[in-house]
Design a protein around this motif. Structure first.
Motif, PDB file in Angstrom:
ATOM      1  N   VAL A 177      67.552  42.303  40.250  1.00 33.59           N
ATOM      2  CA  VAL A 177      66.548  41.674  41.122  1.00 33.59           C
ATOM      3  C   VAL A 177      67.173  40.458  41.788  1.00 33.59           C
ATOM      4  O   VAL A 177      67.691  39.564  41.119  1.00 33.59           O
ATOM      5  N   LEU A 178      67.106  40.415  43.117  1.00 33.39           N
ATOM      6  CA  LEU A 178      67.683  39.308  43.887  1.00 33.39           C
ATOM      7  C   LEU A 178      66.654  38.285  44.335  1.00 33.39           C
ATOM      8  O   LEU A 178      66.989  37.110  44.515  1.00 33.39           O
ATOM      9  N   ALA A 179      65.423  38.730  44.578  1.00 31.70           N
ATOM     10  CA  ALA A 179      64.413  37.784  45.081  1.00 31.70           C
ATOM     11  C   ALA A 179      63.015  38.276  44.732  1.00 31.70           C
ATOM     12  O   ALA A 179      62.756  39.484  44.671  1.00 31.70           O
ATOM     13  N   ARG A 180      62.126  37.320  44.531  1.00 32.24           N
ATOM     14  CA  ARG A 180      60.715  37.587  44.286  1.00 32.24           C
ATOM     15  C   ARG A 180      59.881  36.657  45.161  1.00 32.24           C
ATOM     16  O   ARG A 180      60.358  35.594  45.593  1.00 32.24           O
ATOM     17  N   VAL A 181      58.616  37.031  45.380  1.00 32.86           N
ATOM     18  CA  VAL A 181      57.717  36.178  46.150  1.00 32.86           C
ATOM     19  C   VAL A 181      56.292  36.372  45.635  1.00 32.86           C
ATOM     20  O   VAL A 181      55.938  37.467  45.175  1.00 32.86           O
ATOM     21  N   VAL A 182      55.517  35.318  45.694  1.00 33.60           N
ATOM     22  CA  VAL A 182      54.092  35.404  45.361  1.00 33.60           C
ATOM     23  C   VAL A 182      53.340  35.638  46.662  1.00 33.60           C
ATOM     24  O   VAL A 182      53.474  34.863  47.614  1.00 33.60           O
TER      25      VAL A 182
ATOM     26  N   ALA B 205      49.433  34.152  39.433  1.00 33.06           N
ATOM     27  CA  ALA B 205      49.987  35.486  39.659  1.00 33.06           C
ATOM     28  C   ALA B 205      51.503  35.500  39.476  1.00 33.06           C
ATOM     29  O   ALA B 205      52.196  34.538  39.805  1.00 33.06           O
ATOM     30  N   GLU B 206      52.006  36.613  38.950  1.00 38.22           N
ATOM     31  CA  GLU B 206      53.444  36.806  38.819  1.00 38.22           C
ATOM     32  C   GLU B 206      54.023  37.158  40.195  1.00 38.22           C
ATOM     33  O   GLU B 206      53.407  37.891  40.959  1.00 38.22           O
ATOM     34  N   PRO B 207      55.201  36.652  40.523  1.00 37.31           N
ATOM     35  CA  PRO B 207      55.802  37.006  41.810  1.00 37.31           C
ATOM     36  C   PRO B 207      56.244  38.464  41.853  1.00 37.31           C
ATOM     37  O   PRO B 207      56.598  39.047  40.822  1.00 37.31           O
ATOM     38  N   ASP B 208      56.193  39.042  43.023  1.00 37.75           N
ATOM     39  CA  ASP B 208      56.583  40.445  43.223  1.00 37.75           C
ATOM     40  C   ASP B 208      58.060  40.543  43.602  1.00 37.75           C
ATOM     41  O   ASP B 208      58.617  39.649  44.255  1.00 37.75           O
ATOM     42  N   ILE B 209      58.674  41.643  43.229  1.00 34.77           N
ATOM     43  CA  ILE B 209      60.083  41.891  43.548  1.00 34.77           C
ATOM     44  C   ILE B 209      60.197  42.334  45.004  1.00 34.77           C
ATOM     45  O   ILE B 209      59.559  43.311  45.423  1.00 34.77           O
ATOM     46  N   VAL B 210      61.038  41.635  45.776  1.00 36.59           N
ATOM     47  CA  VAL B 210      61.164  41.951  47.200  1.00 36.59           C
ATOM     48  C   VAL B 210      62.614  42.155  47.650  1.00 36.59           C
ATOM     49  O   VAL B 210      62.859  42.445  48.826  1.00 36.59           O
ATOM     50  N   ALA B 211      63.569  42.010  46.743  1.00 35.78           N
ATOM     51  CA  ALA B 211      64.965  42.297  47.078  1.00 35.78           C
ATOM     52  C   ALA B 211      65.710  42.691  45.816  1.00 35.78           C
ATOM     53  O   ALA B 211      65.576  42.029  44.784  1.00 35.78           O
ATOM     54  N   VAL B 212      66.491  43.765  45.905  1.00 37.76           N
ATOM     55  CA  VAL B 212      67.245  44.251  44.747  1.00 37.76           C
ATOM     56  C   VAL B 212      68.604  44.778  45.192  1.00 37.76           C
ATOM     57  O   VAL B 212      68.829  45.074  46.367  1.00 37.76           O
TER      58      VAL B 212
ATOM     59  N   THR C 194      65.665  45.425  50.699  1.00 36.56           N
ATOM     60  CA  THR C 194      64.804  44.259  50.903  1.00 36.56           C
ATOM     61  C   THR C 194      63.495  44.719  51.523  1.00 36.56           C
ATOM     62  O   THR C 194      63.489  45.563  52.419  1.00 36.56           O
ATOM     63  N   SER C 195      62.389  44.157  51.053  1.00 34.58           N
ATOM     64  CA  SER C 195      61.093  44.556  51.607  1.00 34.58           C
ATOM     65  C   SER C 195      60.757  43.788  52.873  1.00 34.58           C
ATOM     66  O   SER C 195      59.820  44.121  53.586  1.00 34.58           O
TER      67      SER C 195
END
Length: 217
Positions: free
Chosen positions: A165-170, A178-185, A193-194
């Motif tokens: 996992v490279l990046a997460r965002v709320v 809330a837990e941040p969502d995975i947006v880059a792997v 990347t999303s």
């Protein structure tokens, strides 16, 4: 000292933001040529060091991939361990499984050991920009924040053990706890990347992909 070999990067050009990706890649010092391809013949016309699957409408792109006989060549490219980057719809296409697919399902390129949720952030009007915390090894100049553009973006719900996992965002609408969502792997030679780095003037993700293609990271 021998100069590093310049790269030839292919960009899937059947739908979505391929022009913007091509423009960003041409600004990367490591890239010698960008090849926009729309069918299997164009894809195979010359060796491609890496391929970008752009954002767009993933179900429409899946239909077009089948119509233009591109689905199997792309699957073979991924299976061969070649470097591929999917953004937004491209991330959906690279995933091994998806949720909220269109009725009847849709074809996937696959290869990324992850489950991705389509349109996880809502409709077009819920699009937003967020500042991401990304590891130093990925983006140079850590002091410069990366502002990511999310447009009807997917998220990654779960990943395999070999996926980093490279990046997460709320998400903006989420409750405070809330837990941040995975947006880059990243999984070996697959980057996903999303969000849409090609819609900004910040080419650091494109530069990272080029370093990944070249085997530097």
């Amino acid at each position: 000292m021998t100069a590093p070999r310049k790269l030839t990067i292919g960009v899937l050009a059947i739908q979505g933001g391929f022009i913007e990706h091509s423009h960003a890649l041409r600004q990367c010092d490591a890239v010698e040529r960008v090849v926009e391809f729309t069918n299997a013949k164009e894809m195979a016309a010359q060796p491609l060091d890496g391929i970008v699957l752009p954002g767009g409408e993933s179900s429409a792109m899946a239909v077009l991939l089948e119509s233009f006989d591109l689905l199997e060549p792309l699957r073979a490219y991924v299976r061969a361990g070649k470097a591929v980057w999917g953004t937004c719809a491209g991330m959906i296409l690279l995933s091994d499984s998806i949720k909220h697919a269109k009725l009847g399902g849709q074809s996937l390129v696959g290869g990324l050991h992850a489950t991705t949720v389509r349109n996880a952030f809502g409709r077009q009007k819920e699009s937003f920009i967020a500042t991401l915390d990304v590891p130093d090894v990925v983006l140079a100049d850590r002091e410069k924040p990366f502002r990511a553009v999310f447009i009807r973006a997917p998220i990654i719900e779960s990943v395999g053990d070999d996926v980093r996992v490279l990046a997460r965002v709320v998400r903006p609408s989420a409750p405070p706890d809330a837990e941040p969502d995975i947006v880059a792997v990243r999984q070996d030679r697959i980057l996903a990347t999303s969000f849409h780095p090609e819609l900004t003037r910040d080419i650091r993700f494109h530069e990272y992909f080029c370093r990944m293609v070249a085997g530097e990271v």
